[in-house]
Scaffold this active site. Structure first.
Site, PDB file in Angstrom:
ATOM      1  N   TYR A 169      -7.400   2.486  14.834  1.00  0.00           N
ATOM      2  CA  TYR A 169      -8.384   1.996  13.855  1.00  0.00           C
ATOM      3  C   TYR A 169      -8.768   0.538  14.098  1.00  0.00           C
ATOM      4  O   TYR A 169      -9.382  -0.075  13.230  1.00  0.00           O
ATOM      5  CB  TYR A 169      -7.820   2.051  12.430  1.00  0.00           C
ATOM      6  CG  TYR A 169      -7.246   3.361  11.989  1.00  0.00           C
ATOM      7  CD1 TYR A 169      -8.055   4.503  11.874  1.00  0.00           C
ATOM      8  CD2 TYR A 169      -5.915   3.472  11.621  1.00  0.00           C
ATOM      9  CE1 TYR A 169      -7.525   5.697  11.424  1.00  0.00           C
ATOM     10  CE2 TYR A 169      -5.380   4.665  11.166  1.00  0.00           C
ATOM     11  CZ  TYR A 169      -6.194   5.774  11.073  1.00  0.00           C
ATOM     12  OH  TYR A 169      -5.666   6.941  10.609  1.00  0.00           O
ATOM     13  N   CYS A 210       1.791   3.365  29.220  1.00  0.00           N
ATOM     14  CA  CYS A 210       0.745   3.221  30.226  1.00  0.00           C
ATOM     15  C   CYS A 210      -0.636   3.507  29.651  1.00  0.00           C
ATOM     16  O   CYS A 210      -1.268   4.517  29.967  1.00  0.00           O
ATOM     17  CB  CYS A 210       1.048   4.126  31.417  1.00  0.00           C
ATOM     18  SG  CYS A 210       2.614   3.653  32.156  1.00  0.00           S
ATOM     19  N   GLY A 240      -1.901   6.519  -1.593  1.00  0.00           N
ATOM     20  CA  GLY A 240      -0.894   6.541  -0.535  1.00  0.00           C
ATOM     21  C   GLY A 240      -0.564   5.125  -0.139  1.00  0.00           C
ATOM     22  O   GLY A 240       0.431   4.536  -0.552  1.00  0.00           O
ATOM     23  N   ARG A 241      -1.489   4.536   0.624  1.00  0.00           N
ATOM     24  CA  ARG A 241      -1.288   3.193   1.172  1.00  0.00           C
ATOM     25  C   ARG A 241      -0.901   2.152   0.115  1.00  0.00           C
ATOM     26  O   ARG A 241      -0.024   1.321   0.357  1.00  0.00           O
ATOM     27  CB  ARG A 241      -2.600   2.757   1.835  1.00  0.00           C
ATOM     28  CG  ARG A 241      -2.507   1.498   2.637  1.00  0.00           C
ATOM     29  CD  ARG A 241      -3.917   1.022   3.045  1.00  0.00           C
ATOM     30  NE  ARG A 241      -4.712   2.064   3.628  1.00  0.00           N
ATOM     31  CZ  ARG A 241      -4.746   2.364   4.925  1.00  0.00           C
ATOM     32  NH1 ARG A 241      -4.018   1.677   5.782  1.00  0.00           N
ATOM     33  NH2 ARG A 241      -5.517   3.338   5.370  1.00  0.00           N
ATOM     34  N   TYR A 267       1.164   5.134   7.027  1.00  0.00           N
ATOM     35  CA  TYR A 267       0.518   5.528   8.283  1.00  0.00           C
ATOM     36  C   TYR A 267       1.211   4.866   9.483  1.00  0.00           C
ATOM     37  O   TYR A 267       0.568   4.458  10.446  1.00  0.00           O
ATOM     38  CB  TYR A 267      -0.994   5.230   8.236  1.00  0.00           C
ATOM     39  CG  TYR A 267      -1.634   5.851   7.009  1.00  0.00           C
ATOM     40  CD1 TYR A 267      -1.764   7.236   6.933  1.00  0.00           C
ATOM     41  CD2 TYR A 267      -2.027   5.084   5.914  1.00  0.00           C
ATOM     42  CE1 TYR A 267      -2.285   7.837   5.789  1.00  0.00           C
ATOM     43  CE2 TYR A 267      -2.556   5.675   4.770  1.00  0.00           C
ATOM     44  CZ  TYR A 267      -2.679   7.046   4.716  1.00  0.00           C
ATOM     45  OH  TYR A 267      -3.178   7.638   3.598  1.00  0.00           O
ATOM     46  N   GLY A 317      -7.129   5.689  -1.879  1.00  0.00           N
ATOM     47  CA  GLY A 317      -8.008   4.813  -1.112  1.00  0.00           C
ATOM     48  C   GLY A 317      -7.927   3.338  -1.409  1.00  0.00           C
ATOM     49  O   GLY A 317      -8.543   2.532  -0.700  1.00  0.00           O
ATOM     50  N   GLU A 331      -4.547   9.931  -6.275  1.00  0.00           N
ATOM     51  CA  GLU A 331      -3.845  10.283  -5.030  1.00  0.00           C
ATOM     52  C   GLU A 331      -3.601   9.055  -4.150  1.00  0.00           C
ATOM     53  O   GLU A 331      -4.033   9.014  -3.000  1.00  0.00           O
ATOM     54  CB  GLU A 331      -4.697  11.297  -4.237  1.00  0.00           C
ATOM     55  CG  GLU A 331      -5.123  12.513  -5.024  1.00  0.00           C
ATOM     56  CD  GLU A 331      -6.218  13.339  -4.322  1.00  0.00           C
ATOM     57  OE1 GLU A 331      -6.795  12.857  -3.321  1.00  0.00           O
ATOM     58  OE2 GLU A 331      -6.489  14.451  -4.790  1.00  0.00           O
TER      59      GLU A 331
HETATM   60  C1  LIG Z   1      -5.501  10.158   2.820  1.00  0.00           C
HETATM   61  C2  LIG Z   1      -5.815  10.699   1.496  1.00  0.00           C
HETATM   62  C3  LIG Z   1      -5.353  10.063   0.340  1.00  0.00           C
HETATM   63  C4  LIG Z   1      -4.589   8.764   0.367  1.00  0.00           C
HETATM   64  O1  LIG Z   1      -5.358   7.714   0.806  1.00  0.00           O
HETATM   65  P1  LIG Z   1      -4.811   6.208   0.728  1.00  0.00           P
HETATM   66  O2  LIG Z   1      -5.883   5.406   1.323  1.00  0.00           O
HETATM   67  O3  LIG Z   1      -3.552   6.161   1.524  1.00  0.00           O
HETATM   68  O4  LIG Z   1      -4.570   5.892  -0.712  1.00  0.00           O
HETATM   69  C5  LIG Z   1      -5.632  10.646  -0.877  1.00  0.00           C
HETATM   70  N1  LIG Z   1      -6.328  11.811  -0.954  1.00  0.00           N
HETATM   71  C6  LIG Z   1      -6.780  12.447   0.130  1.00  0.00           C
HETATM   72  C7  LIG Z   1      -7.531  13.711  -0.029  1.00  0.00           C
HETATM   73  C8  LIG Z   1      -6.544  11.922   1.386  1.00  0.00           C
HETATM   74  O5  LIG Z   1      -7.017  12.555   2.464  1.00  0.00           O
END
Ligand SMILES: *Cc1c(COP(=O)(O)O)cnc(C)c1O
Length: 416
Positions: A315, A342, A274-275, A370, A238, A272
């Site tokens: 978003y 379109c 990602g971004r 994403y 997150g 966890e």
């Molecule tokens: C989407 C998600 C993440 C990654 O979130 P980021 O904002 O990309 O870091 C981690 N854990 C869970 C359970 C998610 O659904």
């Protein structure tokens, strides 16, 4: 770091994006391997103070080459489907460093995950506990589980990417966390090892993380009293990035904000992200196809569209759009950068001050998370190619989809 201008031309590491666009055509995703690695290593170092495991959130960018680069650095993976599990294995990821999140794991997914020996299932409901118990019993195994709890804190982010409020579908509501753990403890084929929370995405402050951590730690203390001893805490992902003028915490500010509480707790930490690892490691290159100035708005119709990059449409995300080469032929004006699909919602950016001529290349910055993963074939558009740059080398890590491939799984009726 990975994307800079050299003599006015935007580069990925040592490769000119103008050259890449000409050579591989557009729309084109371009990733910087060095940026991906640096982000991982910086985050890893920020948590040096404690036993920890980074599990890259595969859903943010699941290209095999991306996963392999991270796996080689020791990354684990956070997956949400059997498909992502298969990808991680295909990329050579270590199954013992996989955490399995998501609220609808199928029996087939659970079976595969147990067979390969993942680190932990993050469980979100009673029904899922029962399902994992059933599969583990059939395989004669103990399934390692943690509960994803919903700490009911406001992540202060866009409602579509906020997950830690009690009205969100995610996690075990805080008022039933203890009874759910106690129920899990009665199931003989479950091994309760942790607790997990993920409160949302693109967070730009540390406070919600600290608040969530406080609540989770209180839960851990209470569970001890109930005879349930945990081995790890998973703090989720997150952490936000700077797309426009946001000032998200750095990796070390993020880590340090939680350090005292985590050190006191002393459990192994899973995370966890990602971004924060992948977003700024990628751009989406697109070419201006047609210019359509009107009395109200100026539209630049480009060859990338919402099917390639849906964040602005879905978003209301603002993404920086830059000219690959500085255009000195024309004056800059306010342009809406739109796709040719379109849908009114098909835009990449609105009212951007740019000097544009048809044929110019543009780069949508911060497109490594994403981006491609959310792309589709809407309007029968083949998906973009993906390139990974490594210094002076550019490697094709996914071929551009051919038009014929779009219907290769379709069938006409028998009468023809
Ligand atoms: C989407 C998600 C993440 C990654 O979130 P980021 O904002 O990309 O870091 C981690 N854990 C869970 C359970 C998610 O659904």
């Amino acid at each position: 770091m990975g994307f800079t201008r050299v003599d006015g031309v935007l580069h990925a590491e040592q490769c000119s994006l103008d050259d890449l666009a000409q050579k591989f055509s557009t729309p084109l995703y371009v990733y910087s391997k060095a940026t991906l690695q640096q982000n991982y290593l910086d985050l890893d170092q920020a948590f040096d103070f404690i036993d920890h495991q980074i599990c890259f959130a595969v859903k943010s960018n699941s290209n095999l080459a991306v996963l392999r680069v991270l796996a080689k650095l020791g990354s684990g993976f956070d997956i949400v489907t059997g498909g992502e599990l298969a990808r991680v294995l295909a990329a050579g990821g270590d199954p013992s460093k996989i955490v399995f999140s998501g609220l609808g794991k199928t029996e087939a997914d659970i079976t595969k995950a147990l067979e390969v020996g993942i680190a932990c299932f993050n469980v979100e409901s009673y029904a899922e506990l029962d399902r994992i118990e059933k599969v583990a019993a059939r395989l004669g195994q103990q399934a390692p589980i943690s509960l994803r709890v919903n700490p009911d804190v406001d992540a202060k982010t866009h409602p579509y990417i906020s997950t830690g409020l009690k009205e969100n579908k995610f996690g075990i509501p805080s008022d039933v966390v203890f009874e759910t753990y106690q129920y899990a403890a009665t199931l003989p084929h479950l091994d309760i090892i942790g607790i997990d929370c993920h409160i949302g995405s693109q967070l730009t402050e540390t406070q919600p993380f600290e608040d969530a951590l406080d609540r989770v730690i209180q839960m851990i203390e209470h569970l001890k009293g109930l005879g349930i001893q945990l081995k790890h805490i998973d703090i989720g992902g997150g952490l936000g990035v700077r797309y426009q003028d946001e000032t998200p915490p750095s990796f070390s500010e993020y880590a340090n904000s939680m350090r005292p509480a985590l050190e006191k707790l002393g459990l192994k930490v899973y995370m966890e992200p990602g971004r924060s690892i992948s977003a700024l490691a990628g751009v989406l290159l697109t070419q201006v196809d047609l210019l359509k100035p009107t009395n109200h708005r100026n539209f630049a119709i480009v060859d990338a569209a919402m099917n390639d990059m849906i964040r602005p449409s879905l978003y209301e995300a603002w993404m920086d759009i830059q000219s690959v080469n500085h255009n000195t032929q024309v004056e800059s004006k306010s342009w809406d950068i739109v796709g040719a699909i379109c849908e009114t919602g098909d835009f990449l950016g609105k009212q951007r001050e740019l000097a544009l001529t048809a044929g110019d290349y543009l780069a949508v910055m911060g497109a490594g998370a994403y981006g491609f993963v959310m792309s589709s074939n809407y309007n029968s558009r083949g998906r973009a190619a993906e390139i990974m740059v490594d210094g002076e080398q550019a490697h094709v890590i996914r071929e551009r989809e051919t038009i014929e491939s779009l219907w290769e799984n379709e069938h006409l009726l028998p009468e023809g």
